[in-house]
Write an enzyme that holds these catalytic residues in place. Structure first.
Site, PDB file in Angstrom:
ATOM      1  N   HIS A 430     -32.359  15.476  20.193  1.00 56.68           N
ATOM      2  CA  HIS A 430     -31.156  15.781  19.414  1.00 56.68           C
ATOM      3  C   HIS A 430     -29.967  14.958  19.889  1.00 56.68           C
ATOM      4  CE1 HIS A 430     -27.796  18.573  18.094  1.00 56.68           C
ATOM      5  NE2 HIS A 430     -28.507  18.476  16.981  1.00 56.68           N
ATOM      6  N   HIS A 587     -17.593  20.332  14.510  1.00 61.14           N
ATOM      7  CA  HIS A 587     -18.918  19.972  15.012  1.00 61.14           C
ATOM      8  C   HIS A 587     -18.894  19.327  16.392  1.00 61.14           C
ATOM      9  CE1 HIS A 587     -22.902  17.803  14.779  1.00 61.14           C
ATOM     10  NE2 HIS A 587     -23.244  18.992  14.312  1.00 61.14           N
TER      11      HIS A 587
END
Length: 681
Positions: A430, A587
């Site tokens: 990720h 984010h």
């Protein structure tokens, strides 16, 4: 003592409630409220597909798995979720009705047959006969025709039919079609629309002639999408083809929710539940359309009314970069950091394009998780490979709901001559990491980029993210080691500068918190500032509670899930938690440890969730440049000062708009104002 932990799933529902509050907020422009209502619905779809699906799997496997923070069983969590969603959906129905009523003032009318005049109904009947009826595929369930497979998230019209000898049958018609759209304008009546599924349902008796209609409704099912790819994978299979087949199987998994547009007799609902193998408690009836994706088309039809939308904002040119000069040379002179969406992603794309043509560049290595549909990042990497550079790309095929896109990108990269790798068994990659290696006058140079968000030009205009670019040799060497380990299927076991999950992030974060505990116990000021999407890692939560008890001041800006309840005397009294839900999706991840000149700053791809800290490959990068540190500090202070979109969590786990500060402050708008001002200098 009050509870200091909150269940993960219930905390997520509180987050989605905050999204719904933006749809309810009359200070938000009308079409943006419409968008928030749609986001609430799509968020909920994914939540049922993934989180509720996972809990259902645990229950079916008879695993007595309890939440490690609240000790709730899978069934207790499911029961609490269903109860909360029923309440939230009633609010969704109410705000949807309010929004659609208000847009009528702007010439858009989404009507129903209950409101329709007789002459309009006759026009729609002719439209149905000519344009829809020839294209639909009805089914009558019986001994010769079993109950059909219903696709995930698609709308069906069902009808209970009665024969002349009083026997009942069930008829089903799929309402989803690529030939006719969802929004149908009533012929001859400009500005008046009806949904195609409502047309099918209204005239369904014409399809099933010879029967009398006893009851009818639109239905939609949501299927479990939580597939354990690693448990199913056979190492003798081609991994990419295995993933492609697995995505197809997701569409056939068990239903976890049934939605109805109308009230139906309990016996009928029971029959549906039996056919679909859905528990009655998982049935929801609502007044709003079962699928709100059509609202994007409504917004498009209202574009001529700018007052219905947020004021236009465009990512600005970063003052850190000079036009007409080599991006690589500028990064060698001084570390750079871009802040999306306030600043444009263009300098990073220019960096990739420059590297693709720079004769000194020998390799480009990247990790890719989610990409734009027409990705300029992919174009640059392909061009680099065609120019003879070594291009190594880790494409994460398990990026949920982006698997098909990533499979196609991996094929394109491979065909262009890039080396494509797929990561580690059991661990998603990720991290957002790019390493450009140059050989300049016999010396090896590194340009390393570490980001908090995906290499996606589309979301870079909608998500707040940070992108650090540095020529620091030590960071470059550690990044090179990460790529070597990924290529060999190994973990990074030790680092000095970067924090790299799964082996060198959680433990290093705990050490950094311990340092602040040590300062607090010595009577010195101690501070921790965190900006995250989610906080669920119990080891880190417990260490933060320990720090609070020791006197460390802790500020956290957590958009989504937060399993720690702040402000509880004797446990979390020194912890403040804010959540910002606004125009842009927050984010970026920022970690700050220390105060009074001994601060350590990091940006990261990792939230403090166990899946990120010990079950994925993630990277957090230290920010050494003093100017960039000041920028991060000012950014964090601005977020904490927001009193328009920031909601503060209280000691009961409830969120309310923060009312601190003498004048209104919307952090996201302030960041854009600063970006415009800097670009104009």
């Amino acid at each position: 003592m009050k509870d200091i932990y909150m269940n993960r799933e219930l905390s997520w529902l509180k987050f989605n409630e905050r999204v719904l509050e933006e749809a309810e907020n009359e200070n938000v422009p009308l079409c943006e409220r419409m968008s928030f209502a749609s986001i609430y619905q799509s968020n909920l779809d994914e939540f049922f597909m993934v989180r509720v699906g996972s809990l259902m799997d645990q229950k079916l496997l008879n695993k007595e798995i309890r939440d490690n923070k609240t000790n709730m069983t899978s069934q207790e969590q499911i029961d609490a979720i269903l109860k909360k969603v029923q309440k939230l959906n009633r609010r969704r129905d109410s705000v949807y009705a309010e929004i659609m009523e208000k847009v009528e003032d702007y010439g858009f009318h989404l009507t129903t047959f209950r409101k329709m005049e007789k002459e309009d109904e006759s026009v729609m009947e002719a439209y149905f006969d000519g344009e829809i009826a020839p294209l639909i595929s009805p089914t009558i369930v019986g001994k010769r025709q079993p109950f059909p497979f219903l696709r995930n998230k698609e709308i069906y019209a069902i009808v209970i039919l009665e024969t002349k000898n009083k026997k009942e049958r069930m008829g089903i018609i799929p309402c989803t079609s690529n030939i006719f759209g969802r929004l149908i304008e009533i012929p001859g009546k400009s500005g008046y629309f009806v949904l195609s599924e409502e047309v099918i349902l209204h005239f369904i008796a014409k399809v099933f002639k010879g029967y009398s209609v006893k009851a009818k409704s639109l239905i939609r099912i949501t299927r479990n999408a939580d597939i354990d790819t690693d448990a199913l994978y056979d190492e003798d299979l081609d991994y990419r083809e295995f993933m492609a087949d697995l995505i197809k199987s997701r569409k056939k998994l068990s239903p976890v929710r049934l939605e109805l547009s109308r009230e139906m007799d309990g016996d009928v609902v029971d029959v549906l539940c039996r056919y679909l193998e859905v528990e009655r408690s998982h049935v929801f009836r609502g007044d709003a359309p079962l699928d709100m994706s059509f609202l994007s088309s409504v917004r498009d039809k209202l574009r001529k009314n700018p007052e219905l939308f947020f004021e236009k904002r465009v990512p600005q040119k970063s003052p850190q970069f000079e036009e007409g000069r080599s991006i690589i040379e500028q990064i060698k002179e001084k570390d750079k950091m871009l802040s999306y969406p306030y600043e444009s992603i263009r300098p990073f794309l220019n960096l990739l394009n420059e590297a693709a043509h720079d004769k000194s560049v020998v390799s480009i290595k990247m990790t890719l998780y989610r990409l734009a549909r027409h990705s300029k990042v992919i174009e640059a990497l392909i061009e680099a490979a065609e120019n003879g550079k070594e291009v190594v790309v880790l494409v994460e095929l398990r990026a949920r709901f982006d698997e098909e896109n990533n499979i196609e990108w991996s094929r394109r990269l491979e065909n262009a001559g890039c080396q494509v790798i797929y990561g580690l068994e059991g661990y998603k990659v990720h991290s957002k990491l790019c390493l450009i290696t140059r050989k300049n006058e016999g010396q090896i140079e590194y340009i390393t980029q570490i980001g908090t968000g995906n290499y996606n030009e589309a979301t870079a205009r909608l998500y707040t993210d940070l992108s650090l670019m540095t020529a620091n040799v030590d960071i470059g060497l550690e990044a090179a080691n990460i790529f070597q380990c990924l290529a060999k299927g190994e973990f990074v076991e030790q680092t000095k500068n970067l924090l790299v999950a799964p082996k060198c992030l959680q433990n290093r974060v705990l050490d950094l918190i311990d340092e602040e505990i040590g300062h607090a116990k010595a009577g010195e000021p101690a501070y921790i500032g965190l900006k995250l999407n989610s906080l669920t890692d119990k080891k880190i939560i417990d260490k933060l509670i320990e720090a609070s008890c020791a006197g460390v001041k802790i500020d956290m800006v957590i958009r989504g899930i937060c399993c720690l309840i702040p402000g509880v005397e004797g446990a979390t009294a020194n912890i403040r938690v804010l959540s910002i839900v606004g125009r842009f999706l927050e984010h970026s991840r920022i970690y700050i440890f220390g105060c009074d000149g001994r601060e350590k700053y990091y940006i990261s791809s990792a939230d403090f969730m166990t899946r990120n800290t010990v079950r994925r490959v993630e990277v957090a990068a230290p920010v050494f440049d003093r100017d960039l540190q000041m920028e991060l500090s000012e950014m964090f202070i601005m977020l904490l000062s927001d009193n328009q979109k920031a909601r503060r969590e209280d000691s009961n786990g409830n969120y309310t708009i923060s009312d601190e500060g003498e004048s209104p402050l919307n952090a996201q708008e302030e960041f854009y104002a600063h970006a415009y001002a800097r670009a104009a200098q």
